[in-house]
Design a protein around this motif. Structure first.
Motif, mmCIF file in Angstrom:
data_model
loop_
_atom_site.group_PDB
_atom_site.id
_atom_site.type_symbol
_atom_site.label_atom_id
_atom_site.label_comp_id
_atom_site.label_asym_id
_atom_site.label_seq_id
_atom_site.Cartn_x
_atom_site.Cartn_y
_atom_site.Cartn_z
ATOM 1 N N ALA A 148 0.911 -1.160 0.002
ATOM 2 C CA ALA A 148 0.069 0.147 -0.130
ATOM 3 C C ALA A 148 0.986 1.203 -0.085
ATOM 4 O O ALA A 148 1.222 1.888 0.975
ATOM 5 C CB ALA A 148 -0.956 -0.057 1.465
ATOM 6 N N PRO A 149 1.100 1.633 -1.234
ATOM 7 C CA PRO A 149 2.220 2.806 -1.299
ATOM 8 C C PRO A 149 1.918 3.845 -0.651
ATOM 9 O O PRO A 149 2.933 4.883 -0.202
ATOM 10 C CB PRO A 149 2.588 2.924 -2.883
ATOM 11 N N LEU A 150 0.883 4.302 -0.592
ATOM 12 C CA LEU A 150 0.209 5.597 0.229
ATOM 13 C C LEU A 150 0.064 5.570 1.318
ATOM 14 O O LEU A 150 -0.526 6.479 2.222
ATOM 15 C CB LEU A 150 -1.047 6.170 -0.557
ATOM 16 N N THR A 151 0.509 4.511 2.124
ATOM 17 C CA THR A 151 0.454 4.445 3.762
ATOM 18 C C THR A 151 1.782 4.651 4.446
ATOM 19 O O THR A 151 2.950 4.402 3.620
ATOM 20 C CB THR A 151 -0.080 3.027 4.143
ATOM 21 N N PRO A 152 1.997 5.040 5.512
ATOM 22 C CA PRO A 152 3.133 5.366 6.246
ATOM 23 C C PRO A 152 4.243 4.169 5.981
ATOM 24 O O PRO A 152 5.299 4.214 5.852
ATOM 25 C CB PRO A 152 2.741 5.661 7.492
ATOM 26 N N THR A 153 3.511 2.999 6.202
ATOM 27 C CA THR A 153 4.460 1.730 6.306
ATOM 28 C C THR A 153 4.739 1.144 5.009
ATOM 29 O O THR A 153 5.403 0.221 4.801
ATOM 30 C CB THR A 153 4.018 0.631 7.389
ATOM 31 N N GLY A 154 3.749 1.502 3.942
ATOM 32 C CA GLY A 154 4.080 1.053 2.798
ATOM 33 C C GLY A 154 3.416 -0.330 2.735
ATOM 34 O O GLY A 154 3.018 -1.036 1.343
ATOM 35 N N THR A 155 2.434 -0.877 3.707
ATOM 36 C CA THR A 155 1.644 -1.949 3.666
ATOM 37 C C THR A 155 0.453 -1.751 4.196
ATOM 38 O O THR A 155 0.297 -0.811 5.269
ATOM 39 C CB THR A 155 2.493 -3.234 4.285
ATOM 40 N N THR A 156 -0.468 -2.641 4.013
ATOM 41 C CA THR A 156 -1.626 -2.752 4.797
ATOM 42 C C THR A 156 -2.056 -4.099 5.270
ATOM 43 O O THR A 156 -1.567 -5.116 4.431
ATOM 44 C CB THR A 156 -2.846 -2.189 4.216
ATOM 45 N N MET A 157 -2.691 -4.366 6.441
ATOM 46 C CA MET A 157 -2.896 -5.477 7.062
ATOM 47 C C MET A 157 -4.362 -6.057 6.576
ATOM 48 O O MET A 157 -5.155 -5.352 6.457
ATOM 49 C CB MET A 157 -2.680 -5.842 8.576
ATOM 50 N N LEU A 158 -4.477 -7.377 6.246
ATOM 51 C CA LEU A 158 -5.584 -8.138 6.096
ATOM 52 C C LEU A 158 -5.829 -9.283 6.562
ATOM 53 O O LEU A 158 -5.004 -9.984 6.877
ATOM 54 C CB LEU A 158 -5.961 -7.932 4.255
ATOM 55 N N HIS A 159 -7.074 -9.533 6.798
ATOM 56 C CA HIS A 159 -7.446 -11.063 7.380
ATOM 57 C C HIS A 159 -8.056 -11.926 6.305
ATOM 58 O O HIS A 159 -8.863 -11.479 5.513
ATOM 59 C CB HIS A 159 -8.271 -10.946 8.670
#
Length: 258
Positions: A224-235
């Motif tokens: 997720a390039p536009l988030t601070p960490t560059g990743t997003t979590m999903l279940h």
């Protein structure tokens, strides 16, 4: 005393199959169609758990020999009442009337056609229609194209009384999970568009299935390039044990002792 559970188990034994086929279009229409959600969402929006349970029983009942006039099951109205559990807290007259109202709702949604064999008869013939609610004649799905793909609801759903134990959100998400591939994600904000069900229904249903040990959850991360960490979590979720659809030709899981 004979119970609704007894009647449902006997019905399934008569049809001799490990799982009941149900077209994907009952849960969700093909991606090229708008809206995407199928008739399942109408049961959820109307809080119609009894109607959903009854519809699944009708689908299970219609797996025997094909009648000349369609996929029809003819039973006394009191037997339908027993199958739908409308006889639990009322007498025969009230139970028959309640079962008739349920069948009327299913007919209004284009899922079945019901008729009495003769005027004044207590025999009710219920003919299964196409699962998409179109009112078109039913035929057995073979998965030949997108609109004909189907999920397989294991008979253990009835034999182990999950049909009576699951809430409407849990039963809804069970059908969604059966329709999707193993390890799928169900973002709450996408569910209204995908299936016509709310984020709350999604979360409550998955939570209940998890607590009952019917699903397992794993955590994954995606870019997720536009988030601070560059990743997003999903279940992601997958069905476990008894609710994993049996492979064709496999024998059904035997009923546990009561």
């Amino acid at each position: 005393m004979v119970t609704g559970h007894d009647a449902r188990v006997k019905l399934l034994e008569r049809n001799k199959r490990p799982a009941v086929p149900l077209r994907h279009t009952f849960v969700q229409r093909p991606s090229e169609e708008t809206p995407r959600h199928g008739p399942l969402c109408e049961f959820v929006r109307n809080g119609d758990l009894r109607g959903l349970r009854a519809y699944l029983v009708v689908v299970a009942a219609s797996g025997g020999e094909r009648a000349e006039d369609g996929w029809t099951t003819e039973l006394d109205s009191m037997v339908w009442a027993r199958l739908f559990d409308t006889d639990q807290h009322t007498g025969p007259r009230g139970a028959r009337a309640a079962a008739q109202r349920i069948l009327d709702r299913l007919q209004d949604r284009g899922l079945i056609h019901r008729a009495r064999s003769a005027r004044g008869s207590r025999q009710i013939a219920v003919t299964l229609l196409r699962e998409d609610g179109s009112g078109k004649p039913y035929d057995r799905p073979d998965g030949g194209d997108t609109a004909d793909r189907f999920l397989r609801l294991p008979v253990v759903f009835w034999n182990e009384r999950f049909d009576a134990r699951l809430s409407l959100p849990a039963m809804t998400m069970l059908l969604v999970l059966l329709k999707e591939r193993r390890w799928s994600a169900f973002p709450p904000d996408k569910m209204p568009d995908w299936y016509g069900i709310s984020a709350d229904t999604t979360q409550r249903g998955l939570k209940e299935l998890n607590e009952l040990g019917l699903v397992e959850r794993r955590t994954r991360y995606k870019e997720a390039p536009l988030t601070p960490t560059g990743t997003t979590m999903l279940h992601q979720y997958a069905l476990l044990g008894e609710m994993r659809p049996p492979k064709p030709g496999k024998r059904p899981i035997r009923q546990r002792d009561a």
